[in-house]
Design an enzyme around this catalytic site. Structure first.
Site, PDB file in Angstrom:
ATOM      1  N   GLY A  97       0.790  -1.229   0.000  1.00  0.00           N
ATOM      2  CA  GLY A  97       0.000   0.000   0.000  1.00  0.00           C
ATOM      3  C   GLY A  97       0.819   1.275   0.000  1.00  0.00           C
ATOM      4  O   GLY A  97       0.328   2.327   0.414  1.00  0.00           O
ATOM      5  N   GLU A  98       2.077   1.210  -0.496  1.00  0.00           N
ATOM      6  CA  GLU A  98       2.914   2.418  -0.473  1.00  0.00           C
ATOM      7  C   GLU A  98       2.326   3.536  -1.327  1.00  0.00           C
ATOM      8  O   GLU A  98       2.424   4.716  -0.975  1.00  0.00           O
ATOM      9  CB  GLU A  98       4.342   2.098  -0.940  1.00  0.00           C
ATOM     10  CG  GLU A  98       5.255   3.321  -0.888  1.00  0.00           C
ATOM     11  CD  GLU A  98       6.700   3.018  -1.225  1.00  0.00           C
ATOM     12  OE1 GLU A  98       7.431   3.969  -1.557  1.00  0.00           O
ATOM     13  OE2 GLU A  98       7.103   1.838  -1.165  1.00  0.00           O
ATOM     14  N   ARG A  99       1.695   3.190  -2.430  1.00  0.00           N
ATOM     15  CA  ARG A  99       1.134   4.237  -3.279  1.00  0.00           C
ATOM     16  C   ARG A  99       0.009   4.966  -2.548  1.00  0.00           C
ATOM     17  O   ARG A  99      -0.117   6.185  -2.639  1.00  0.00           O
ATOM     18  CB  ARG A  99       0.632   3.652  -4.602  1.00  0.00           C
ATOM     19  CG  ARG A  99       0.161   4.727  -5.567  1.00  0.00           C
ATOM     20  CD  ARG A  99       0.078   4.243  -6.991  1.00  0.00           C
ATOM     21  NE  ARG A  99      -0.855   3.138  -7.152  1.00  0.00           N
ATOM     22  CZ  ARG A  99      -1.210   2.651  -8.336  1.00  0.00           C
ATOM     23  NH1 ARG A  99      -0.681   3.150  -9.435  1.00  0.00           N
ATOM     24  NH2 ARG A  99      -2.064   1.650  -8.430  1.00  0.00           N
ATOM     25  N   ARG A 100      -0.824   4.216  -1.808  1.00  0.00           N
ATOM     26  CA  ARG A 100      -1.875   4.851  -1.014  1.00  0.00           C
ATOM     27  C   ARG A 100      -1.277   5.769   0.048  1.00  0.00           C
ATOM     28  O   ARG A 100      -1.791   6.850   0.328  1.00  0.00           O
ATOM     29  CB  ARG A 100      -2.753   3.785  -0.349  1.00  0.00           C
ATOM     30  CG  ARG A 100      -3.878   3.261  -1.225  1.00  0.00           C
ATOM     31  CD  ARG A 100      -4.441   1.967  -0.689  1.00  0.00           C
ATOM     32  NE  ARG A 100      -3.601   0.829  -1.055  1.00  0.00           N
ATOM     33  CZ  ARG A 100      -3.689  -0.361  -0.472  1.00  0.00           C
ATOM     34  NH1 ARG A 100      -4.545  -0.560   0.507  1.00  0.00           N
ATOM     35  NH2 ARG A 100      -2.914  -1.344  -0.865  1.00  0.00           N
ATOM     36  N   ARG A 135      -2.047  -7.318  -8.602  1.00  0.00           N
ATOM     37  CA  ARG A 135      -2.800  -6.129  -8.965  1.00  0.00           C
ATOM     38  C   ARG A 135      -2.441  -5.629 -10.367  1.00  0.00           C
ATOM     39  O   ARG A 135      -2.950  -4.610 -10.797  1.00  0.00           O
ATOM     40  CB  ARG A 135      -2.505  -4.998  -7.967  1.00  0.00           C
ATOM     41  CG  ARG A 135      -3.155  -5.180  -6.618  1.00  0.00           C
ATOM     42  CD  ARG A 135      -2.907  -3.972  -5.749  1.00  0.00           C
ATOM     43  NE  ARG A 135      -3.551  -4.105  -4.465  1.00  0.00           N
ATOM     44  CZ  ARG A 135      -4.829  -3.827  -4.238  1.00  0.00           C
ATOM     45  NH1 ARG A 135      -5.584  -3.416  -5.231  1.00  0.00           N
ATOM     46  NH2 ARG A 135      -5.354  -3.975  -3.039  1.00  0.00           N
TER      47      ARG A 135
END
Length: 304
Positions: A97-100, A135
């Site tokens: 979830g780094e992009r979030r 994903r």
């Protein structure tokens, strides 16, 4: 008595735990109809740090800005997956979830929802790679590098990866062959200037960098790129004799395919020299770093 070798681990707890927490089939991290997962807790964003081994390296500004807009409007639908930071008390490290997390900072959020899991270092990297691959969140070069990491660091085979990830073995092998191309050609694939299909046609070409520039400049189709690469390789004509005495015959399609499969499996350039009509031949494995040499030695010693 010789030390007993550790058995190679299969796809481990990291994969099953991740699949239990995240809907990996979701088409988008902020899909409007995506079900919201109940977070374990909410953490201050400044107590969360990225994973230094995150396989995804490119976070484009437009994509982050779009995600940030969605987060402002709807919040973070799917919690980040984190683990207690291995070195800093009271802090956490991102598993997925780094992009979030980056988009949340752009949206000026102070807190983010998280799922906290007790993953070890091996599982963190494994989960990060698999989550991104599931994903379809990686470009072809990042995806290929992810497969290579899963094979070399965790001992997974192409067959096991294909089965676990729902991919075909040929898809994994074809992508991994891209890692044998020069860095500048890989950069073209990463940026989207050159498609993976165009790049595959250059793998056995003698001058892939020059050919890649020509393909892009002329806007050639994949079929035209394959024809260009074949012409550059000398077509079906026998090669001239080399000073080092190496075999001089043009390789048939089966030999080239074998070279590609071996190169993809090892993540290194493999050359097969087999003189037509004879039983013997020579295999050459080229490595670029001492780390690759160590990996090759581990593979050879583990097969005994």
């Amino acid at each position: 008595m010789a030390d007993r070798k550790e058995p190679r681990r299969g796809l481990g707890r990291g994969l099953s735990a991740l699949m239990a927490d995240v809907d990996a089939a979701a088409p988008s991290e902020q899909a409007g109809d995506a079900p919201s997962r109940r977070p374990d807790r909410v953490l201050p964003i400044d107590r969360i740090e990225p994973n230094p081994d995150q396989p995804r390296r490119s976070f484009t500004e437009p994509q982050l800005a779009e995600l940030a807009d969605s987060i402002r409007a709807k919040g973070i639908i799917q919690p980040l997956i984190v683990r207690p930071h291995p070195r800093t008390e009271g802090h956490y490290e991102i598993v997925a979830g780094e992009r979030r997390w980056r988009a949340a900072q752009i949206a000026q959020l102070h807190d983010v929802p998280v799922l906290i899991r007790e993953f070890d270092d091996v599982e963190v990297l494994e989960v990060a790679i698999i989550e991104n691959i599931q994903r379809a969140d990686l470009n072809p070069i990042e995806e290929a590098a992810g497969y290579r990491q899963l094979m070399f660091k965790f001992g997974h085979t192409q067959e096991k990866l294909a089965e676990a990830l729902g991919k075909s073995r040929s898809h994994i092998a074809n992508l991994m062959r891209l890692l044998n191309l020069p860095e500048d050609v890989q950069d073209m694939v990463t940026s989207g200037t050159l498609s993976a299909g165009h790049a595959r046609s250059l793998i056995t070409a003698p001058n892939p960098s020059d050919l890649a520039k020509k393909i892009v400049k002329k806007g050639l189709s994949v079929r035209a790129a394959e024809k260009l690469a074949k012409t550059a390789s000398g077509g079906d004509q026998p090669k001239r004799k080399r000073p080092d005495g190496a075999f001089t015959f043009e390789k048939d399609a089966d030999t080239k395919a074998l070279e590609g499969d071996l190169s993809a499996a090892l993540g290194m350039q493999v050359t097969v020299d087999h003189k037509p009509g004879q039983e013997s031949g020579r295999i050459t494995v080229s490595y670029d770093t001492l780390e690759q040499l160590d990996a090759l030695c581990m593979i050879l010693s583990s097969s005994r």
